[in-house]
Design a protein around this motif. Structure first.
Motif: not given
Lengths: 328, 669
Positions: A230-237
């Protein structure tokens, strides 16, 4: 010696914490010597729509298969509604519905028979079966196709039928692997609306897709996966902020004097101003200045605006920036 | 173009051969096949050499002289070559039947059509790509043939004629397989029909072999030209044993070559038809052909009914929905081999000819020779075994191919439930397949025992008949279940229907063939095991009602016991052991005039021995079925790729405590 008595009504019982809908810790999936998933961790609370994005061969489908109890060999931990997929596979199947990235057909069944077949497979009580099937047919707008052979349905219809199938046992978690793959624009929009309706019903949805724009409109959070990580996770903002992505605003003014351009470049938050044939493209650090404040600043700088057009935040840019284009 | 611009580049042939050479399976099959063929050839060779040795020894001169083998090459050569012809007949259809269907199954046939390769080029290159492995396989036997040739006696005509006829045999059977591959949509159907046509060709060739009109297949041409037949033609060959001079050799070779013209014309016709169907049937649906045929028959009858009765229906079709066992429901109500109405049609098609032959046998047979009925029994069993093996092996791979398996596996149905329901859905099919088999058994019973006089017969006879009837029913279904579960086990892992069906059919056929030859009465294993006991003594009549011995020998109790043990072991090894054991009961109570030495595992007519063998074999088959079933169900979750039973005893909460993730403890990567 007697134990001190305590009044249960006076005790403050802390509410039992509700387990996450999906919890993955250090998940590793290998096929022989090839490691498809290399230590993924994910937490998805109930009611969330989580988008899973990644190039082909990144490990999305392997992760889905683990959660769908179809991958008995893996390392790490995977829980669905607090149930371990390794030790409680049957219970997991009761709370989860899985739509694989392909739709195989039982060419000899009609849509109604297909749903009855899976209702029996999900061991739905006989008394509830007809009502439930009518409900899911109505929800997926398939009632008029109930007696059509599954083989004769369009791809969009088949995907809706697949969704109807996994809704039969009213699962809390839906695992949708590329549900919009290969659909025409109309079918894709219809599918998106259907997923929104399911989100409104409180279902937790883990969805993967290549169509990034679609996920950005539907998902509360996304995770970007590449080469099993996983290179990134979270809300779009969160992701845009983390990547320090600048929003591009297209501006056309009636009085494009040179000094105005210089003044604009000095506004705090403006990264750069690029002169194009008929407009200026202003790159804005949104964490320093909002789009509305920029508009206000331009007006204050006596710019006579004939066009002020913020470009939609581009998930594809984020995706390209986060990933290196490597596939397995 | 390549190689001086003379030989075309042949891209498809090159690709096929490259693919073939990169598969491990190619080498495994070649190795195993070569071992089998070479072993058979070497055994025959050593047998023949030992025979020569013993003959020379018997007649005195030449003992210890290696020259005594000179000139013996021809007879050994003529013994070996038929094995090569049979190998071609067995291997060629399997090699070629998937050549075009695999392009259809992979959806790559359209890609081939849009290249500059013409349909005829595609067909010819496909043919070539499968002939090359067959030729390399035959080449493996050439060292043995060279040794035989070195013994002398193999005429140039015989050698060259044999090579030419082998080549023509390869072409003929390859073209039949190619035609099937071009016509059918799937490799499984092409495989089955290739062998059906090959079998029919072999049967008709054999039927007409001694008649006035011989089917000029290369094998029978070789038999006529070089070996001769015992019946009808005596042992005379069409060509003289020795040819002297170049011109005579040339003339004989030209005669052989001329004899192959019909076979070559047939090959050319099959190839041309393959070319035609390659285009016409390139994109046909792979859905069940039988189901389509049945639906077409339904439509015909509905139209007929509408015209004649105005659409009157006495019994309406009850279109049921699944209640509790969805997988079994689908197998029973939606499949061509599951729906009662369709199965009834299959029963009529199978049972009609079977009964006809049975009645013919009952009225015309000689009361001592039932080889025709036994052939029929073999045929109906072969059909049943093939259908069950194919159906059993593809129950899971069909779901995989249609991409419906994951949806099924993600439901709460366990792998055990899925498989047992699949098999339950096949019960009706088993009944339909069992009826012709039991009809033949009943006919055999009628021929052996006078049922009208049964009430006045001895208790031994009544007991034997009752046991035979019960045994036939039980062993038929037991054997069918064994074959089905074995096929299911073999097909569990496979991702392709063709591969799973072919693996199951080939393995079951190999099991049947190997044990039939080695464990039959008179076979190597049976004789070896029988001889381990005390030596039989001779002083009894050789045939007739008073006969109770073995091969003309009066048996001692020890000898009888050793043969009972041998019979039990041999029947246990054979897939059709239960059927054979039952037949020994029938023979021990039935017709006393039957030539029993070649037929039964109870040559001494001892009912005690026959019942013992039957009981042991029945228990063994039951245990075998339970073992295969248990193994299949135990391996099923793993082979299907999912978890059915929990592996971890600790609850996830316990494992994760105290930091068990709960809502609100979001992790940011």
């Amino acid at each position: 010696m007697s134990m001190p008595m305590t009044d249960p009504t006076t005790m403050a019982i802390p509410p039992k914490p509700k387990p996450l809908a999906i919890c993955i810790r250090d998940l590793r999936v290998s096929y022989g010597k090839f490691e498809a998933v290399k230590g993924i961790s994910l937490d998805i609370p109930h009611g969330e729509v989580f988008g899973f994005i990644g190039p082909n061969g990144a490990g999305k489908s392997s992760t889905f298969r683990v959660l769908a109890t179809l991958q008995p060999k893996f390392r790490g931990m995977a829980l669905v509604c607090g149930l371990d997929v390794l030790s409680q596979p049957q219970q997991v199947r009761d709370v989860m519905g899985f739509v694989p990235d392909f739709f195989g057909v039982y060419e000899d069944l009609t849509a109604l028979e297909y749903l009855h077949f899976f209702a029996a497979a999900y061991k739905l009580p006989m008394s509830k079966r007809k009502g439930t099937i009518d409900d899911v047919l109505a929800l997926t707008d398939m009632t008029h196709k109930a007696d059509s052979p599954v083989d004769s349905l369009s791809r969009g219809m088949k995907q809706r039928l697949a969704l109807a199938r996994v809704l039969l046992h009213d699962p809390k978690v839906l695992l949708l692997d590329e549900p919009s793959s290969g659909l025409d624009p109309r079918a894709r929009i219809e599918m998106r609306e259907l997923l929104k309706a399911l989100r409104e019903m409180g279902k937790t949805i883990l969805i993967s897709s290549h169509i990034l724009q679609e996920l950005s409109q539907l998902c509360t959070r996304i995770g970007i996966i590449e080469l099993g990580h996983i290179v990134a996770q979270g809300s779009l903002n969160d992701i845009y902020r983390k990547l320090q992505l600048m929003r591009v605003i297209h501006v056309r003014v009636e009085n494009p004097a040179d000094d105005l351009l210089d003044r604009l470049q000095k506004i705090p938050g403006v990264g750069s101003v690029e002169t194009q044939v008929d407009r200026w493209a202003i790159k804005l650090h949104e964490d320093l200045m909002s789009v509305a404040d920029l508009h206000q600043a331009l007006v204050e700088e006596k710019a006579r605006l004939t066009m002020f057009q913020p470009e939609a935040m581009d998930m594809e840019t984020a995706f390209m920036k986060l990933t290196e284009g490597k596939t397995a | 173009m390549s190689i001086w611009g003379i030989i075309p580049e042949l891209p498809l042939l090159r690709r096929e051969l490259t693919e073939l050479s990169s598969r491990r399976r190619t080498y495994v099959i070649r190795f195993v096949g070569a071992i089998i063929v070479l072993t058979a050839v070497m055994l025959y060779y050593s047998y023949h050499v030992s025979l020569l040795e013993s003959n020379r020894y018997q007649y005195g001169p030449g003992v210890g002289n290696p020259n005594r083998f000179f000139g013996a090459g021809a007879s050994i050569f003529k013994g070996i070559v038929p094995m090569l012809f049979v190998s071609v007949q067995l291997l060629m259809p399997a090699l070629i039947c998937g050549s075009i269907t695999i392009e259809k199954e992979r959806n790559t046939i359209g890609t081939l059509f849009v290249t500059r390769l013409s349909p005829m080029t595609i067909v010819l290159e496909k043919l070539g790509s499968r002939l090359v492995p067959m030729f390399t396989f035959l080449l493996l036997t050439f060292p043995v043939l060279a040794v035989v040739y070195s013994l002398g006696g193999v005429e140039t005509t015989l050698l060259l004629g044999t090579l030419w006829l082998l080549f023509c045999e390869c072409l003929l059977y390859a073209s039949i397989g190619l035609l099937c591959s071009s016509w059918f949509a799937t490799t499984v159907t092409a495989f089955i029909w290739s062998y059906v046509l090959t079998g029919l060709l072999a049967v008709f060739s054999a039927l007409f072999a001694s008649g006035p009109i011989a089917l000029p297949t290369p094998f029978y041409l070789w038999m006529f030209a070089f070996q001769g037949f015992d019946s009808g033609y005596g042992n005379n060959t069409l060509l003289s044993e020795s040819s002297s001079g170049f011109l005579q050799t040339l003339a004989q070779l030209l005669f052989v070559a001329a004899g192959t013209i019909p076979s070559l014309i047939a090959t050319a016709v099959f190839v041309l038809l393959a070319r035609v169907f390659l285009v016409r049937r390139a994109f046909i649906s792979s859905s069940s052909v039988m189901l389509k045929v049945f639906k077409a028959i339904d439509r015909f009858f509905i139209r007929l009914n509408n015209r004649t009765t105005g659409g009157m229906v006495l019994m309406k079709d009850y279109n049921s929905l699944p209640l509790f066992d969805p997988v079994a429901w689908r197998e029973r109500s939606k499949k061509s081999l599951g729906k009662a109405r369709y199965l009834f049609r299959i029963l009529v098609v199978m049972e009609g000819p079977t009964l006809f032959i049975c009645v013919g046998a009952a009225t015309l047979s000689s009361r001592s020779d039932f080889s025709g009925l036994r052939g029929l029994l073999l045929l109906v069993w072969a059909i049943a075994a093939m259908i069950l093996a194919m159906k059993g092996a593809t129950v899971i791979s069909a779901e995989r191919v249609r991409e419906t398996l994951d949806a099924l596996l993600s439901t709460p149905l366990t792998a055990k439930e899925i498989l047992t329901q699949k098999i339950a859905g096949m019960q009706r099919l088993m009944i339909v397949l069992a009826i012709p088999i039991l009809s033949v058994h009943l006919t055999l019973l009628l021929l052996h025992v006078d049922l009208l006089r049964l009430p006045s017969s001895s208790a031994r006879t009544i007991f034997g008949v009752a046991l035979y009837i019960v045994g036939c029913v039980l062993t038929t279904f037991l054997t069918m279940h064994i074959l089905t579960w074995l096929a299911v086990l073999l097909g569990l892992r496979s991702k392709s229907q063709s591969r799973s069906a072919m693996t199951a059919i080939c393995l079951i056929a190999a099991w049947v063939l190997v044990t039939s030859f080695t464990c039959r009465p008179g076979g190597f294993v049976f004789e070896t095991l029988s001889m381990t006991g005390p030596t039989p003594q001779t002083n009894a009549p050789r045939r007739g009602p008073g006969y109770s011995g073995y091969n003309g020998y009066e048996e001692t109790p020890e000898g009888q016991r050793s043969r009972t043990i041998a019979a039990a072991i041999c029947c246990m090894a054979r897939p059709d052991g239960g059927v054979q054991a039952n037949e020994s009961i029938l023979i021990s109570v039935g017709n006393p005039y039957i030539d029993q030495d070649e037929l039964s595992y109870a040559p001494s007519r001892s009912i005690a021995s026959a019942v013992t063998v039957s009981a042991v074999v029945f228990v063994w088959q039951l245990v075998m079925l339970l073992l295969i079933r248990a193994t299949t169900l135990r391996l099923a979750p793993r082979l299907l790729g999912r978890q059915d039973q929990g592996t971890a005893s600790a609850s996830p909460e316990a494992k994760l405590s105290p930091s068990f993730p709960v809502m609100g403890s979001e992790v940011i990567a």
